[in-house]
Design an enzyme around this catalytic site. Structure first.
Site, PDB file in Angstrom:
ATOM      1  N   ASP A 243       0.838  -1.203   0.000  1.00  0.00           N
ATOM      2  CA  ASP A 243       0.000   0.000   0.000  1.00  0.00           C
ATOM      3  C   ASP A 243       0.865   1.243   0.000  1.00  0.00           C
ATOM      4  OD1 ASP A 243      -2.026  -1.739   0.183  1.00  0.00           O
ATOM      5  OD2 ASP A 243      -2.721  -1.136   2.181  1.00  0.00           O
TER       6      ASP A 243
ATOM      7  N   TYR B   3       2.236   1.977  -3.374  1.00  0.00           N
ATOM      8  CA  TYR B   3       1.134   2.461  -4.207  1.00  0.00           C
ATOM      9  C   TYR B   3       0.861   3.938  -3.905  1.00  0.00           C
ATOM     10  CZ  TYR B   3      -3.544   2.609  -6.306  1.00  0.00           C
ATOM     11  OH  TYR B   3      -4.647   2.940  -7.057  1.00  0.00           O
ATOM     12  N   ASP B   4       0.727   4.241  -2.601  1.00  0.00           N
ATOM     13  CA  ASP B   4       0.440   5.617  -2.212  1.00  0.00           C
ATOM     14  C   ASP B   4       1.534   6.572  -2.651  1.00  0.00           C
ATOM     15  OD1 ASP B   4      -1.971   5.082  -1.106  1.00  0.00           O
ATOM     16  OD2 ASP B   4      -1.188   4.739   0.911  1.00  0.00           O
TER      17      ASP B   4
ATOM     18  N   SER C 184     -34.361  -5.721 -19.690  1.00  0.00           N
ATOM     19  CA  SER C 184     -34.315  -6.546 -18.475  1.00  0.00           C
ATOM     20  C   SER C 184     -34.566  -7.996 -18.875  1.00  0.00           C
ATOM     21  CB  SER C 184     -35.314  -6.046 -17.451  1.00  0.00           C
ATOM     22  OG  SER C 184     -36.583  -6.067 -18.025  1.00  0.00           O
ATOM     23  N   LEU C 185     -34.598  -8.880 -17.908  1.00  0.00           N
ATOM     24  CA  LEU C 185     -34.717 -10.306 -18.223  1.00  0.00           C
ATOM     25  C   LEU C 185     -36.061 -10.831 -17.764  1.00  0.00           C
ATOM     26  CD1 LEU C 185     -31.230 -11.340 -16.845  1.00  0.00           C
ATOM     27  CD2 LEU C 185     -31.914 -11.522 -19.234  1.00  0.00           C
TER      28      LEU C 185
ATOM     29  N   GLU D 292     -24.485 -17.724 -16.301  1.00  0.00           N
ATOM     30  CA  GLU D 292     -23.781 -16.731 -15.483  1.00  0.00           C
ATOM     31  C   GLU D 292     -24.515 -16.565 -14.164  1.00  0.00           C
ATOM     32  OE1 GLU D 292     -23.966 -13.166 -17.758  1.00  0.00           O
ATOM     33  OE2 GLU D 292     -22.457 -13.843 -19.189  1.00  0.00           O
TER      34      GLU D 292
ATOM     35  N   LYS E 225     -26.518 -14.359 -11.493  1.00  0.00           N
ATOM     36  CA  LYS E 225     -27.336 -13.149 -11.560  1.00  0.00           C
ATOM     37  C   LYS E 225     -27.017 -12.310 -10.325  1.00  0.00           C
ATOM     38  CE  LYS E 225     -31.905 -11.435 -12.709  1.00  0.00           C
ATOM     39  NZ  LYS E 225     -31.853 -10.237 -11.893  1.00  0.00           N
TER      40      LYS E 225
ATOM     41  N   ASP F 249     -26.918  -9.387  -7.657  1.00  0.00           N
ATOM     42  CA  ASP F 249     -27.988  -8.558  -7.119  1.00  0.00           C
ATOM     43  C   ASP F 249     -27.455  -7.160  -6.838  1.00  0.00           C
ATOM     44  OD1 ASP F 249     -30.447  -7.882  -6.304  1.00  0.00           O
ATOM     45  OD2 ASP F 249     -30.377  -8.933  -4.384  1.00  0.00           O
TER      46      ASP F 249
ATOM     47  N   ARG G 137     -28.824   2.389 -15.564  1.00  0.00           N
ATOM     48  CA  ARG G 137     -29.771   1.855 -16.526  1.00  0.00           C
ATOM     49  C   ARG G 137     -30.954   2.811 -16.713  1.00  0.00           C
ATOM     50  NH1 ARG G 137     -34.369  -1.433 -16.023  1.00  0.00           N
ATOM     51  NH2 ARG G 137     -34.791  -2.569 -17.945  1.00  0.00           N
TER      52      ARG G 137
ATOM     53  N   GLU H 134     -22.820  -5.160 -13.647  1.00  0.00           N
ATOM     54  CA  GLU H 134     -23.599  -4.965 -12.427  1.00  0.00           C
ATOM     55  C   GLU H 134     -22.708  -4.398 -11.326  1.00  0.00           C
ATOM     56  OE1 GLU H 134     -26.681  -5.744 -12.906  1.00  0.00           O
ATOM     57  OE2 GLU H 134     -27.636  -6.229 -10.995  1.00  0.00           O
TER      58      GLU H 134
ATOM     59  N   TYR I  15     -20.826  -8.061 -17.935  1.00  0.00           N
ATOM     60  CA  TYR I  15     -21.445  -9.223 -18.584  1.00  0.00           C
ATOM     61  C   TYR I  15     -21.953  -8.925 -19.994  1.00  0.00           C
ATOM     62  CZ  TYR I  15     -25.359  -6.924 -16.146  1.00  0.00           C
ATOM     63  OH  TYR I  15     -26.249  -6.009 -15.657  1.00  0.00           O
TER      64      TYR I  15
ATOM     65  N   LYS J 142     -28.016 -17.473 -21.245  1.00  0.00           N
ATOM     66  CA  LYS J 142     -28.032 -16.713 -22.499  1.00  0.00           C
ATOM     67  C   LYS J 142     -27.663 -17.629 -23.659  1.00  0.00           C
ATOM     68  CE  LYS J 142     -26.443 -12.580 -20.077  1.00  0.00           C
ATOM     69  NZ  LYS J 142     -25.334 -11.691 -19.745  1.00  0.00           N
TER      70      LYS J 142
ATOM     71  N   LYS K 201     -34.523 -17.694 -11.098  1.00  0.00           N
ATOM     72  CA  LYS K 201     -34.434 -17.064  -9.780  1.00  0.00           C
ATOM     73  C   LYS K 201     -34.484 -18.119  -8.684  1.00  0.00           C
ATOM     74  CE  LYS K 201     -35.751 -12.917  -9.310  1.00  0.00           C
ATOM     75  NZ  LYS K 201     -35.435 -11.500  -9.367  1.00  0.00           N
TER      76      LYS K 201
ATOM     77  N   CYS L 269     -34.670  -1.377  32.445  1.00  0.00           N
ATOM     78  CA  CYS L 269     -33.632  -2.171  31.781  1.00  0.00           C
ATOM     79  C   CYS L 269     -33.798  -3.632  32.207  1.00  0.00           C
ATOM     80  CB  CYS L 269     -32.252  -1.657  32.177  1.00  0.00           C
ATOM     81  SG  CYS L 269     -30.922  -2.782  31.693  1.00  0.00           S
TER      82      CYS L 269
ATOM     83  N   CYS M 129     -30.315  -4.394  34.547  1.00  0.00           N
ATOM     84  CA  CYS M 129     -30.030  -3.749  35.839  1.00  0.00           C
ATOM     85  C   CYS M 129     -31.264  -3.112  36.465  1.00  0.00           C
ATOM     86  CB  CYS M 129     -28.915  -2.719  35.687  1.00  0.00           C
ATOM     87  SG  CYS M 129     -29.435  -1.257  34.766  1.00  0.00           S
TER      88      CYS M 129
ATOM     89  N   CYS N  81     -30.573   2.345  28.383  1.00  0.00           N
ATOM     90  CA  CYS N  81     -30.296   2.156  29.797  1.00  0.00           C
ATOM     91  C   CYS N  81     -29.129   3.095  30.055  1.00  0.00           C
ATOM     92  CB  CYS N  81     -29.893   0.703  30.062  1.00  0.00           C
ATOM     93  SG  CYS N  81     -28.975   0.508  31.603  1.00  0.00           S
TER      94      CYS N  81
ATOM     95  N   CYS O  45     -24.232  -0.813  34.327  1.00  0.00           N
ATOM     96  CA  CYS O  45     -25.124  -1.935  34.016  1.00  0.00           C
ATOM     97  C   CYS O  45     -24.265  -3.067  33.456  1.00  0.00           C
ATOM     98  CB  CYS O  45     -26.170  -1.493  32.991  1.00  0.00           C
ATOM     99  SG  CYS O  45     -27.102  -2.865  32.290  1.00  0.00           S
TER     100      CYS O  45
HETATM  101  S1  IVH Z   1     -27.702  -9.421 -18.928  1.00  0.00           S
HETATM  102  C1  IVH Z   1     -30.708  -8.296 -21.846  1.00  0.00           C
HETATM  103  N1  IVH Z   1     -26.380 -10.706 -17.099  1.00  0.00           N
HETATM  104  O1  IVH Z   1     -30.500  -8.383 -14.124  1.00  0.00           O
HETATM  105  C2  IVH Z   1     -29.745  -8.702 -20.879  1.00  0.00           C
HETATM  106  N2  IVH Z   1     -28.001  -9.110 -16.406  1.00  0.00           N
HETATM  107  O2  IVH Z   1     -33.378  -8.386 -15.023  1.00  0.00           O
HETATM  108  C3  IVH Z   1     -29.872  -8.043 -19.571  1.00  0.00           C
HETATM  109  N3  IVH Z   1     -28.173  -8.853 -13.965  1.00  0.00           N
HETATM  110  O3  IVH Z   1     -30.769  -5.199 -15.562  1.00  0.00           O
HETATM  111  C4  IVH Z   1     -28.627  -7.949 -18.851  1.00  0.00           C
HETATM  112  N4  IVH Z   1     -26.623 -10.321 -13.456  1.00  0.00           N
HETATM  113  O4  IVH Z   1     -29.131  -5.530 -13.633  1.00  0.00           O
HETATM  114  C5  IVH Z   1     -27.317  -9.784 -17.344  1.00  0.00           C
HETATM  115  N5  IVH Z   1     -25.118 -11.901 -15.560  1.00  0.00           N
HETATM  116  C6  IVH Z   1     -26.039 -10.982 -15.823  1.00  0.00           C
HETATM  117  C7  IVH Z   1     -26.711 -10.301 -14.796  1.00  0.00           C
HETATM  118  C8  IVH Z   1     -27.698  -9.367 -15.130  1.00  0.00           C
HETATM  119  C9  IVH Z   1     -27.497  -9.455 -12.982  1.00  0.00           C
HETATM  120  C10 IVH Z   1     -29.248  -7.866 -13.763  1.00  0.00           C
HETATM  121  C11 IVH Z   1     -29.095  -6.587 -14.560  1.00  0.00           C
HETATM  122  C12 IVH Z   1     -30.304  -6.505 -15.423  1.00  0.00           C
HETATM  123  C13 IVH Z   1     -31.272  -7.361 -14.684  1.00  0.00           C
HETATM  124  C14 IVH Z   1     -32.265  -7.905 -15.658  1.00  0.00           C
END
Ligand code: IVH
Length: 669
Positions: free
Chosen positions: A35, A38-39, A84-85, A115, A117, A119, A138, A174, A226, A289, A313, A407, A410, A425, A430
């Site tokens: 570190d 680096y610094d 979205s998916l 892959e 997913k 969060d 997005r 993500e 991704y 995919k 999911k 409490c 005590c 408390c 205590c």
């Molecule tokens: S692909 C059309 N790959 O899930 C393809 N999305 O419900 C859409 N997410 O908005 C993106 N992991 O925020 C893709 N391995 C992954 C992902 C991923 C999480 C999220 C992403 C997207 C949402 C879709």
């Protein structure tokens, strides 16, 4: 004076070395420099860029955290919409998906890429001429917010890619916060009396929308990429794209896998679901995919989601159970936390029998009652939460929960400050608080006294070996008595006493955190120590002075002041000082850290705004430099203030480096 070739080379070299260090640390997880090194490189680069502003380019690592807070995020139109998916929740739905694919590309072979997913939240990063120029959220899928500055703080995002083939492209990924970082942030929020985040995802989302990127930089955001789109050399498959991205040094998740049947997809889902809890980041499923980009094109999209991909999911991490009782916990600063005692249920890998109810306000708002059926959930953190009460037919027969006035430990009267939701408390002695303070003091992030867990602290308190943590440093005087205690032996006591002795080496910032002053978490302790340097300086600082330190607000300042106003605190500090604990920054470390001063000769000229000549000289010497009164070829730096005269002219003539007061401050960190 424009920068010469040597300077330009040096700057480029530093940029490259720093980018490489970031890649090794944040993408490969294989750091190869310390570190401190680096610094030091970063400081050197900052200094050169201050001197030659024309060398500060968009890809400079010094620009990862910089500039004024953003007033309003600009709108960015996504060239290709961010879709979205669609979701699936069981294997029949995955089979249906596979059948649809077969029908859409009849008589073709196809492969899937599986892959994780993640969060978090989706972002788009645009590169032009190899340079990261624009990053956006997005948003509604067609337009999002320009959060380039905030995304630049993510050190796994390359600011520049080196490739002859790929220069203009977009990647998507993500943004997320790791589980343990999320917990740390929340602990910090709790200690500082700020609102807690519900989960890691919300924390990441909130962070990405902060206006001040210095604050963003202090919260560890991460990213997995991704998606890749380019016209430079049209790629052929998603899996190949991910391989290209890895070569371009983007963070691509290692679980990404190519398979050739839906059964293999299911196997992948099974394997990942088992691993889910042990991963360092939150995922809520698997994304499947179609691999070939040509096939993706043929298959196409409907409304807002592509038909060539689907999310599988995982089962929700929620369960229904009954509240058997509501008990109260007393924290180290006396905070009363109600806890739901539950009928044990199995939830996402473990049996749950307790859940926090946070405070009485929550109980009232959610109408939580003993005997009620409730939905519980495991969020980003390990501690489960009660999400809601199920209002079934028996619910109305249950009694409202009554806020206790004493409490539970005590029996002293509870107090609720007007502006807070918590009850306290306020009996400093205590038992629960004494125990809590000791546990806080010895924990790994504080004094790290190994072998001193909850039950041993209990035994020591019960047998009057200690009353508070200052007594730990006297324990060695009672070694024989300790060995005589039931369950202890010579070896364990020797180890414990050695660990206590070893803890005396902990730096001031850890000691300050360990003291357990209200609202002072690990991070705040670090900031305060860096600013004030010693406990004496902190003690004599005014509340205004403390709260003017970046990231230290009036609440923290008031807490520090009230801590020092208490005689008992001062006595405690005296006792710990006598025991040999650190109450000031270790100067020898500072010299090492500011190695760029070592053996360097400075000449001061003109008047400085914030320092007297004496003070500036003292600092230079403390950091290992020398101060001379006249400029010569041997002078390394001329520190020039306002109205600098002949010395400055001479420095210019001899080509000696001239630094401003701001540069000087940067150098001393
Ligand atoms: S692909 C059309 N790959 O899930 C393809 N999305 O419900 C859409 N997410 O908005 C993106 N992991 O925020 C893709 N391995 C992954 C992902 C991923 C999480 C999220 C992403 C997207 C949402 C879709």
């Amino acid at each position: 004076m424009p920068a010469g070739k040597n300077i330009i080379d040096k700057v480029n070299q530093l940029k490259e070395k720093l980018a490489d260090a970031d890649y090794r640390y944040y993408v490969l997880d294989e750091p190869d420099i310390s570190d401190i090194d680096y610094d030091m490189m970063m400081k050197e680069l900052e200094k050169l860029e201050a001197e030659y502003p024309e060398l500060k380019t968009a890809d400079s690592p010094t620009g990862r955290v910089s500039g004024e807070p953003t007033k309003k995020f600009e709108v960015v139109n996504h060239e290709v919409p961010m879709l979205s998916l669609s979701n699936s929740y069981n294997y029949e739905e995955l089979d249906d998906f596979d059948t649809r694919i077969q029908n859409l590309i009849p008589e073709q072979n196809y492969e899937y890429v599986c892959e994780l997913k993640f969060d978090g939240l989706a972002v788009s990063l645009v590169y032009e001429n190899g340079i990261f120029v624009r990053g956006a959220t997005r948003g509604d899928g067609t337009k999002g917010d320009d959060v380039t500055k905030n995304l630049k703080t993510i050190r796994s995002i390359p600011l520049k890619v080196k490739s002859d083939t790929y220069k203009n492209f977009e990647v998507r990924g993500e943004v997320f916060i790791k589980k343990d970082d999320f917990e740390k942030i929340n602990e910090e929020q709790e200690i500082r009396g700020e609102k807690l985040f519900a989960n890691a995802r919300n924390t990441a989302a909130g962070t990405l929308k902060l206006k001040d990127n210095r604050e963003v930089a202090s919260r560890p955001l991460n990213i997995f990429i991704y998606y890749f789109r380019t016209n430079d050399k049209p790629p052929v498959s998603h899996f190949d794209n991910m391989e290209i991205l890895k070569k371009l040094k983007f963070p691509v998740n290692n679980f990404t896998k190519k398979v050739s049947s839906i059964d293999e997809v299911k196997k992948f889902c099974d394997e990942i679901e088992v691993k889910r809890d042990s991963l360092p980041y939150e995922i809520d499923g698997v994304v499947v995919k179609v691999d070939s980009l040509a096939q993706q094109d043929t298959i196409g999209s409907v409304a807002k989601s592509p038909r060539w991909a689907i999310a599988y999911k995982f089962k929700a991490k929620q369960q229904i159970t009954k509240i058997k009782d509501i008990t109260l916990q007393v924290g180290r600063i006396g905070t009363i936390t109600p806890v739901a005692e539950l009928e044990p249920v199995f939830l996402a890998g473990s049996t749950i029998s307790r859940a926090t109810l946070h405070n009485f306000d929550e109980i009232r708002k959610k109408e939580i009652r003993v005997g009620a059926n409730v939905k519980i959930e495991k969020g980003g953190d390990v501690i489960p939460k009660v999400v809601e009460v199920i209002k079934d037919k028996d619910f109305s027969k249950l009694k409202d929960f009554e806020i206790p006035d004493k409490c539970p430990v005590c029996k002293s009267k509870l107090v609720k400050p007007e502006e807070e939701v918590n009850y306290y408390c306020v009996n400093y002695f205590c038992h629960a608080q004494v125990q809590g303070r000791l546990e806080h003091f010895v924990q790994r992030d504080a004094m790290e006294i190994e072998g001193l867990g909850t039950s041993i602290i209990e035994v020591f308190l019960k047998n009057n070996f200690i009353k508070d943590f200052t007594d730990l440093y006297e324990l060695h005087k009672r070694r024989e008595e300790l060995i005589g205690l039931e369950r202890f032996g010579e070896k364990s006591i020797t180890n414990l006493l050695a660990a206590i002795e070893e803890s005396k080496k902990k730096p001031f910032e850890k000691v300050l955190f360990a003291l357990g002053i209200r609202h002072i978490g690990e991070k705040t302790a670090k900031i305060i120590v860096k600013h004030f340097g010693s406990i004496e300086k902190l003690e004599s600082a005014s509340a205004e002075e403390i709260s003017s330190v970046y990231e230290v607000g009036p609440k923290i300042a008031a807490s520090v002041k009230s801590f020092f106003e208490d005689k008992a605190s001062l006595q405690m500090i005296e006792k710990l000082k006598k025991a040999g604990l650190n109450f000031k920054i270790d100067e020898s470390k500072k010299v090492k850290f500011n190695g760029n001063f070592k053996d360097k000769t400075f000449v001061l000229t003109g008047s400085l705004e914030k320092y007297t000549r004496d003070k500036a000289s003292q600092i230079i010497e403390e950091f290992g430099g020398k101060v001379s009164s006249s400029v010569s070829k041997k002078t390394d730096y001329v520190l020039a203030g306002e109205e600098a005269g002949s010395k400055l002219d001479k420095a210019k003539k001899l080509g000696v480096k001239i630094i401003s007061e701001t540069d000087f401050e940067k150098m001393i960190g």
